[in-house]
Design an enzyme around this catalytic site. Structure first.
Site, PDB file in Angstrom:
ATOM      1  N   HIS A 241       0.845  -1.198   0.000  1.00 24.61           N
ATOM      2  CA  HIS A 241       0.000   0.000   0.000  1.00 24.61           C
ATOM      3  C   HIS A 241       0.885   1.256   0.000  1.00 24.61           C
ATOM      4  CE1 HIS A 241      -3.212  -2.487   2.431  1.00 24.61           C
ATOM      5  NE2 HIS A 241      -3.196  -2.811   1.159  1.00 24.61           N
ATOM      6  N   PRO A 242       1.782   1.405  -0.957  1.00 20.22           N
ATOM      7  CA  PRO A 242       2.653   2.596  -0.914  1.00 20.22           C
ATOM      8  C   PRO A 242       1.848   3.870  -1.119  1.00 20.22           C
ATOM      9  CG  PRO A 242       2.881   1.496  -3.028  1.00 20.22           C
ATOM     10  CD  PRO A 242       2.024   0.599  -2.170  1.00 20.22           C
TER      11      PRO A 242
END
Lengths: 171, 529
Positions: B463-464
């Site tokens: 989930h950057p």
């Protein structure tokens, strides 16, 4: 020495073996594959008996097994490994009482242990692992790891059940 | 003058939703995508052939571009100090939603005011109420199933489009056991059909949400790429945008290479970069010129910085009675506690969840590594899987200037473009949170009478976020609350990269809401409506 059979003799042997093993008759035609058996170190019956002993499952799909045997045949030492393991774990005459016994790990040397694990991984996952040549998918649907759970959930990636079945316990 | 009103770069969820909205408003839209088109049946075949059935297993690589692979992330990111931070994604029409589990919790109101409430992190320039109408629209567009009458901490102005996905039988067993200890395990909102929705069937529970949903019951943005095409959007896949061209402070064109390495120039009145938190800053940094030596949109120096993700904790454990995991979707339930509370002054929050991925393949190979398990392995596997379950936590991280992406001039992709390298470490705040939630998960396992079997920890839940953050001030942010770059009035950014703080929610729904909000802004600017 590899067993040599005429097709009719093999057919009769297989029918007897399948009846003894509780296999269904529809399995028979594909098991009857002289070509696939030509290089094998033992009869199909004996090899199947070994696989059943190793896995504890009598639900081995015939196409799956055929593909596994072909893959073994193409291994440089595949049939030799199989012969050695057959001699130790499936000695003739085949004794169904032995089917229930754990295999004697200590009786296997390192190479044989590796080969037994290779067979088990292939039969359970449906994938013939091969680092150099690349993996071969023997069967997805009939891999025994799916078969182990086939009565409680669909084979992953297939849609066989209706929405919400998962909220209830398996029957 | 270009005949394209808006050029959108990236055909993931943000780009494809935006393209559809703008085209429907009568604007001329061109959508560029680095990867190619995907085929679901081909992906299913790829999944079945895969030895390691991870979330990238089903999808082909495109030889002209590369993505970070789970098995060999160094190929893309270069070497890092252990344990390394390696968020994985895929490229192609639909982007990484092709492989997501479909979880769509909203942010909590406090997630937008982290600094004001708790004195840590950073506030968004938006508040929850401003984004709430766009959450409603995003839930409708993705097709979200959820329990509309249940308070999960994010107030709603409209019901979910579909009723909730029911908990699995095993989760109901857990919920019953834990209720007396004050814990509530509930169904998460998910972009997964609980009935027929937008020509897609209800979920059949095949348990392969990642890497591929066999029926299309789980939303992926391939749906909206197809819709964009049918609406008349020009969609050009297999075009790797490698440079944005400016005249003065305006962006006048994007240059994209095809698989043969030939570059084409695409012009538009407005350009939107929707390549999420790794490829968006990479493109801005690659577009550096003498006028903008630090890259475009980077007068603040914040492009590539403030990289955030969720620390991922995963525990498989044995259960005293069969709970039959692996029936139904891979993820359904999450706990209501963990995401919010006064503790956020001291340590990070987390989303605690149940994993329903039985992970039969790796359990099988792991089991067979021990000869003691070779007797009757089918029965043994059935016993061990039926008596196992898994819990996880996604722990929030804070924006930190030192967590950053830069270009690595030494390493190049197949088209000769510089690859990114990353510096990443989590703060003491998140470390305290990780320790706390680790202990909480062990407590839950103990309350269930379970025994931990396997623990996994990763710095990335894939989930950057945060590398082109939004803010009111051009001094410390890249875009404003609309996603418009402070430095370039006709350049916009949408995606997780604009998040100033990450909270604990899976980011995709918020990305979709921001995309729809940006679409409304651009429609107003370009059509006056």
């Amino acid at each position: 020495m590899p067993h040599k059979h005429t097709p009719d003799k093999l057919r009769r042997q297989l029918i007897r073996a399948m009846a003894a093993a509780g296999l269904s008759i529809p399995c028979y035609p594909a098991l009857y594959s002289v070509k696939a058996m030509a290089a094998m170190p033992a009869s199909k019956t004996r090899i199947l008996w070994l696989f059943q002993r190793l896995t504890g499952s009598r639900r081995l799909n015939h196409h799956f097994i055929k593909r596994l045997l072909v893959a073994l045949e193409h291994e440089p030492s595949g049939t030799d490994h199989l012969r050695r393991v057959l001699n130790k774990l499936a000695p003739e005459p085949l004794d169904d009482g032995m089917m229930q016994l754990p295999i004697d790990i200590d009786a296997l040397d390192d190479g044989e242990r590796w080969f037994v694990q290779h067979l088990l991984v292939s039969l359970m996952t449906g994938i013939y692992f091969h680092e150099q040549r690349g993996n071969l998918t023997l069967s997805y649907r009939y891999a025994l790891m799916h078969d182990a759970l086939q009565d409680i959930r669909p084979v992953p990636g297939t849609c066989q059940q209706s929405f919400g079945f998962w909220q209830y316990p398996p029957v | 003058m270009s005949d394209t009103d808006v050029l959108v770069i990236g055909a993931g969820v943000a780009g494809s939703l935006l393209a559809c909205e703008l085209q429907q408003a009568g604007l001329r839209v061109h959508l560029l995508e680095a990867g190619g088109a995907y085929d679901r049946q081909r992906a299913l075949r790829g999944y079945r052939r895969a030895w390691d059935r991870n979330f990238q297993a089903a999808w082909p690589d495109w030889p002209w571009t590369i993505v970070p692979h789970l098995e060999e992330p160094e190929h893309y990111y270069g070497s890092q100090p252990l344990p390394g931070y390696h968020p994985a994604f895929i490229k192609g029409e639909g982007g990484t939603t092709r492989v997501w589990t479909g979880m769509t919790p909203r942010f909590l109101p406090a997630d937008f005011r982290l600094h004001s409430h708790y004195g840590v992190g950073r506030d968004w320039p938006l508040d929850y109420q401003q984004l709430e109408p766009w959450y409603v629209q995003a839930e409708h567009r993705l097709g979200v199933a959820g329990n509309s009458s249940q308070d999960q901490g994010s107030p709603r102005s409209a019901p979910y489009p579909m009723p909730e996905i029911p908990l699995t039988w095993g989760e109901s067993w857990m919920a019953g056991k834990l209720k007396k200890h004050g814990m509530r395990l509930v169904s998460s909102p998910a972009a997964r059909n609980s009935r027929q929705w937008q020509q897609r069937p209800p979920c059949c529970g095949s348990n392969t949400c990642t890497p591929v949903c066999p029926s299309g019951a789980r939303y992926d943005a391939g749906v909206d790429v197809q819709r964009a095409k049918s609406l008349g959007v020009r969609v050009s896949s297999q075009h790797v945008v490698w440079k944005l061209e400016h005249q003065g402070k305006y962006i006048v064109a994007a240059h994209a290479k095809n698989p043969d390495g030939e570059s084409r120039r695409f012009t538009a009145k407005r350009i939107v970069v929707a390549c999420n938190s790794i490829e968006t800053p990479r493109l801005l940094l690659m577009s550096a010129t003498e006028t903008y030596p630090q890259g475009l949109a980077n007068s603040s120096g914040q492009v590539g910085r403030n990289l955030m993700d969720h620390v991922f904790l995963f525990y498989r454990f044995s259960t005293p009675e069969p709970v039959w995991p692996g029936r139904g979707p891979q993820a359904v339930g999450h706990f209501l506690h963990g995401r919010h509370g006064a503790f956020r002054r001291r340590h990070a929050a987390a989303k605690l969840f149940v994993s329903n991925d039985a992970d039969v393949m790796s359990q099988t190979t792991h089991m067979l590594n021990d000869p003691a398990n070779w007797h009757r392995p089918v029965e043994r596997l059935r016993q061990s899987i039926s008596h196992s379950a898994a819990l996880g936590a996604e722990v929030e991280t804070l924006p930190a200037s030192g967590n950053r992406l830069r270009l690595d001039a030494r390493r190049r992709d197949p088209l000769g473009l510089p690859l990114p390298r990353i510096d990443y470490a989590i703060s003491e705040y998140s470390e305290r949170g990780e320790k706390h939630w680790h202990e909480e998960l062990l407590r839950i396992i103990a309350l269930l009478g379970g025994t931990p079997l396997k623990v996994k920890r990763s710095l990335s839940a894939h989930h950057p976020c945060g590398t082109t953050r939004m803010g009111d001030s051009p001094r410390d942010s890249v875009v404003n609350a609309d996603g418009q770059c402070h430095d370039h009035p006709n350049l916009y950014i949408v995606g997780g990269s604009v998040f100033p703080a990450i909270g604990t929610a899976n980011p995709t729904l918020t990305i979709a809401a921001l995309s729809l909000r940006l679409a409304a802004h651009l429609k107003a600017v370009l059509t006056g409506k």
